[in-house]
Enzyme design. Structure first.
Site, PDB file in Angstrom:
ATOM      1  N   SER A  24       0.835  -1.209   0.000  1.00 39.45           N
ATOM      2  CA  SER A  24       0.000   0.000   0.000  1.00 39.45           C
ATOM      3  C   SER A  24       0.859   1.244   0.000  1.00 39.45           C
ATOM      4  CB  SER A  24      -0.845   0.079   1.278  1.00 39.45           C
ATOM      5  OG  SER A  24      -1.671  -1.011   1.401  1.00 39.45           O
ATOM      6  N   HIS A  56      -2.298  -3.355  -6.556  1.00 37.33           N
ATOM      7  CA  HIS A  56      -2.798  -2.895  -5.256  1.00 37.33           C
ATOM      8  C   HIS A  56      -4.308  -3.115  -5.170  1.00 37.33           C
ATOM      9  CE1 HIS A  56      -3.676   0.494  -2.230  1.00 37.33           C
ATOM     10  NE2 HIS A  56      -3.243  -0.565  -1.583  1.00 37.33           N
ATOM     11  N   GLU A  76      -5.343  -1.214  -8.477  1.00 40.31           N
ATOM     12  CA  GLU A  76      -4.428  -0.274  -9.120  1.00 40.31           C
ATOM     13  C   GLU A  76      -3.242  -1.075  -9.660  1.00 40.31           C
ATOM     14  OE1 GLU A  76      -5.159   3.689  -6.332  1.00 40.31           O
ATOM     15  OE2 GLU A  76      -3.685   2.233  -5.680  1.00 40.31           O
ATOM     16  N   ASN A 114      -5.237   6.164  -2.343  1.00 41.05           N
ATOM     17  CA  ASN A 114      -4.776   6.556  -1.008  1.00 41.05           C
ATOM     18  C   ASN A 114      -4.171   7.957  -0.995  1.00 41.05           C
ATOM     19  OD1 ASN A 114      -5.705   4.270   0.175  1.00 41.05           O
ATOM     20  ND2 ASN A 114      -3.743   3.204   0.222  1.00 41.05           N
TER      21      ASN A 114
END
Ligand SMILES: NC(=O)c1ccc[n+]([C@@H]2O[C@H](COP(=O)([O-])OP(=O)(O)OC[C@H]3O[C@@H](n4cnc5c(N)ncnc54)[C@H](O)[C@@H]3O)[C@@H](O)[C@H]2O)c1
Length: 286
Positions: free
Chosen positions: A121, A142, A154, A192
């Site tokens: 992450s 991801h 992702e 994120n």
């Protein structure tokens, strides 16, 4: 390199790895999961079997499909058993050293044309890839938690990722029924990078505007169209996970909005981790 991934390895069968392995076997892909002990592997298989059993109960899967999916999953504690995989997806602890050591081991045992993906992450995919002499086969995949339910993956291009490795990972994301998006290896990638500072802003507004948790959540749901309020979302993500990701972004980008608000750090230190501990911003029945 590349082409279709017919046999896949998943390394680390914790919260994310078990979900990824479940997606693979449900998509008809022969999958081998590697954990550090046989017991941890068995525990992950039991969790996967439990999720599939619930899908059968809900009429989303028939019992024969469930049995066939479970039969596609094999377990090992040996990295060497991943030698014939076309793609290996790493989902071990979020530590650069551990991931680099694992990738070096994977490079030794896997075929030279196997694609090596990381589900990190917050670490740099490029730095993970720098531990091996064939960084062109390393890519980020991801997934979001819980992997079987969240549609996004992702696909992250590191500095030296080759096009065919990248496209293999993208195609595999589609094969799993996900919605893949393409991006480059930057801190937080796409979601994120946007979501973490946004959630931090929301928490800061709790104190600035002296709004209640319930009213802040209602504000963002009914005024901004969010499907759930920011406090509910942080409880779902886990305060420890959010604080950790926030600290990682702050360390890399040094933008004040990235730093975890002290209120969240205090809650995380007090064990108020959200749904998983039964209490965060809200209380949950177990
Ligand atoms: N939890 C999330 O919300 C989330 C979301 C997206 C990505 N990620 C990333 O996914 C990865 C895993 O996260 P998680 O939440 O599943 O962690 P977790 O702690 O639930 O699982 C990690 C698992 O890896 C195993 N493990 C450790 N070293 C290993 C090794 N060398 N070989 C095989 N297994 C090993 C551990 O025994 C454990 O079961 C991390 O990189 C994390 O940043 C997590």
């Amino acid at each position: 390199m590349a082409g279709e991934a017919r046999k896949v390895g998943v390394v680390g069968l914790g919260a994310m790895g078990a979900g990824i392995a479940q997606l693979c076997v449900e998509a008809g892909v022969e999958t081998i999961g590697r954990e550090v002990t046989a017991e941890l592997g068995e525990r992950a298989r039991d969790r996967i079997a439990g999720f599939l059993a619930r899908k059968v109960e809900k009429g989303q899967l028939d019992a024969r499909e469930r049995d066939a999916a479970l039969a596609r999953l094999s377990l090992t504690t040996e990295v060497a058993d991943l030698a014939d995989c076309d793609l290996v997806i790493e989902a071990i602890v979020e530590e650069l050293d551990a991931k680099q050591r694992l990738f070096a081991e994977l490079e030794r045992v896997c075929r030279p044309d196997a694609v090596l993906a990381t589900n990190t992450s917050a670490l740099s995919v490029t730095e993970i890839a720098s531990a091996i002499s064939t960084p062109e086969r390393v890519v980020g995949m991801h997934f979001f938690n819980p992997a079987p339910l969240m549609p996004l993956v992702e696909i992250i291009r590191a500095e030296r990722t080759a096009d065919d490795a990248f496209e293999t990972a993208y195609a595999f994301g589609e094969r799993l029924g996900k919605h893949p998006i393409r991006c480059h290896d930057t801190p937080g990638f796409v979601v994120n990078r946007v979501l973490i500072p946004l959630l931090n802003d929301c928490v800061r507004v709790l104190d600035e505007a002296r709004v209640s948790v319930e009213d802040l959540d209602a504000g963002m749901k009914h005024g901004a169209g969010w499907p759930m309020g920011p406090c509910e979302l942080i409880d779902l993500i886990g305060l420890d996970v959010h604080v950790h990701a926030s600290e990682a972004l702050w360390a890399k980008l040094r933008e004040p909005r990235m730093a975890p608000p002290p209120r969240l750090v205090a809650m995380a230190n007090a064990g108020l981790l959200g749904r998983k501990t039964g209490r965060g911003f809200y209380r949950y029945e177990s």
